[in-house]
Design an enzyme around this catalytic site. Structure first.
Site, short mmCIF file in Angstrom:
data_model
loop_
_atom_site.label_atom_id
_atom_site.label_comp_id
_atom_site.label_asym_id
_atom_site.label_seq_id
_atom_site.Cartn_x
_atom_site.Cartn_y
_atom_site.Cartn_z
N CYS A 17 11.95 3.75 -3.74
CA CYS A 17 12.51 5.09 -3.58
C CYS A 17 11.79 5.87 -2.49
O CYS A 17 12.39 6.69 -1.80
CB CYS A 17 12.46 5.85 -4.90
SG CYS A 17 10.80 6.05 -5.60
N HIS A 21 9.07 9.50 -9.07
CA HIS A 21 10.26 9.09 -8.33
C HIS A 21 10.44 10.02 -7.13
O HIS A 21 10.18 11.22 -7.21
CB HIS A 21 11.49 9.19 -9.23
CG HIS A 21 12.75 8.73 -8.58
ND1 HIS A 21 12.92 7.46 -8.07
CD2 HIS A 21 13.92 9.37 -8.34
CE1 HIS A 21 14.13 7.35 -7.56
NE2 HIS A 21 14.75 8.50 -7.72
#
Length: 277
Positions: A27, A272
């Site tokens: 990510c 994230h």
């Protein structure tokens, strides 16, 4: 770009193109590439293929890999694409990495690609590369002796600006703290070349030349523990950097927000990354 990482300013809000496929905890790669792919002057230069005709690397070049990625992302909106392996060199696929580190690694890789191509034409210069033309600016560090009033200037290039947010509640406040004059005295006194001794002085950092695209890095992660400073930070859609420059000129020097890269989580070891473009 990342919150705790880069915040990019310039351009206008626009729709995102193709999303990047997750190759295993990538990510941090995908979010950074989305921001770079939608940086208008960089994307325009890459798809023009100016570098491809001169590249001596023969297939292993960050700049060529970025050109292929951006071209596909812009031409195939909605299609999930995989980042090229050359863009992941030196990073892990299956563990958390830092998006800001990846971003700067990629910019430096593109810079080297520019220099490799320009050496063939005999005009190799970091200052004239497309990376420096788009993201590059210059700091001026000025020290003034309070005894003889002499002034000493040093100039340093930058591709991004890191902001300490420990005591700041907004981007503007963090910038004001960054350029606030500092007193040099006692053990930190200035060794003046004119006075030939240590004397009190003031030191101030200002923007001497500004970049076309401004990347601000909000320093959310502490160096020792990796813990995250989670306070909210205000940032404007339009940022005037004129108050932070060396030479004040009439009128604002404005940047328009076009991308924010966000880290969601409580430490640098987990969480994230995602972005708004």
């Amino acid at each position: 770009m990342p919150f705790g990482d880069p915040l990019s300013l310039r351009g206008r809000r626009r729709q995102s193109g193709a999303p990047s496929g997750n190759l295993g905890n990538t990510c941090y790669v995908n979010a950074a590439l989305q921001c770079l792919s939608h940086t208008p002057p960089l994307a325009s230069w890459l798809v023009s293929r100016q570098h491809a005709t001169l590249c001596p690397a023969g297939g292993s070049c960050t700049l060529c890999a970025m050109r292929a990625h951006v071209t596909r992302a812009l031409l195939h909106a909605g299609e999930v694409i995989r980042p090229h392996r050359d863009l992941l060199a030196g990073f892990h696929r299956h563990q958390q990495e830092d998006a800001h580190e990846f971003l700067m690694f990629t910019l430096n890789g593109m810079q080297q690609g520019c220099l490799s191509a320009s050496r063939l034409s005999g005009h190799a210069s970091e200052d004239t590369s497309v990376v420096r033309q788009i993201f590059g600016g210059t700091w001026r560090s000025q020290i003034q002796c309070l005894h003889c009033l002499g002034v000493s200037d040093t100039f340093d290039p930058y591709l991004d600006i890191s902001l300490d947010i420990t005591a700041a509640q907004s981007v503007e406040q963090a910038l004001r703290e960054l350029v606030k004059p500092e007193k040099l005295e006692a053990e930190n006194a200035y060794d003046c070349g004119v006075c030939l001794r240590k004397v009190p002085a003031t030191k101030r950092l200002t923007l001497h030349s500004t970049s076309q695209v401004l990347v601000l890095v909000l320093k959310r992660f502490t160096q020792l523990s990796g813990a995250k400073r989670a306070q909210e930070m205000r940032y404007p859609q339009c940022l005037d950097v004129q108050p932070y420059t060396s030479e004040r000129k009439a009128g604002p020097l404005g940047y328009v927000l076009y991308a924010v890269l966000v880290h969601s989580g409580w430490s640098c070891e987990r969480g994230h990354y995602f972005c708004y473009v």
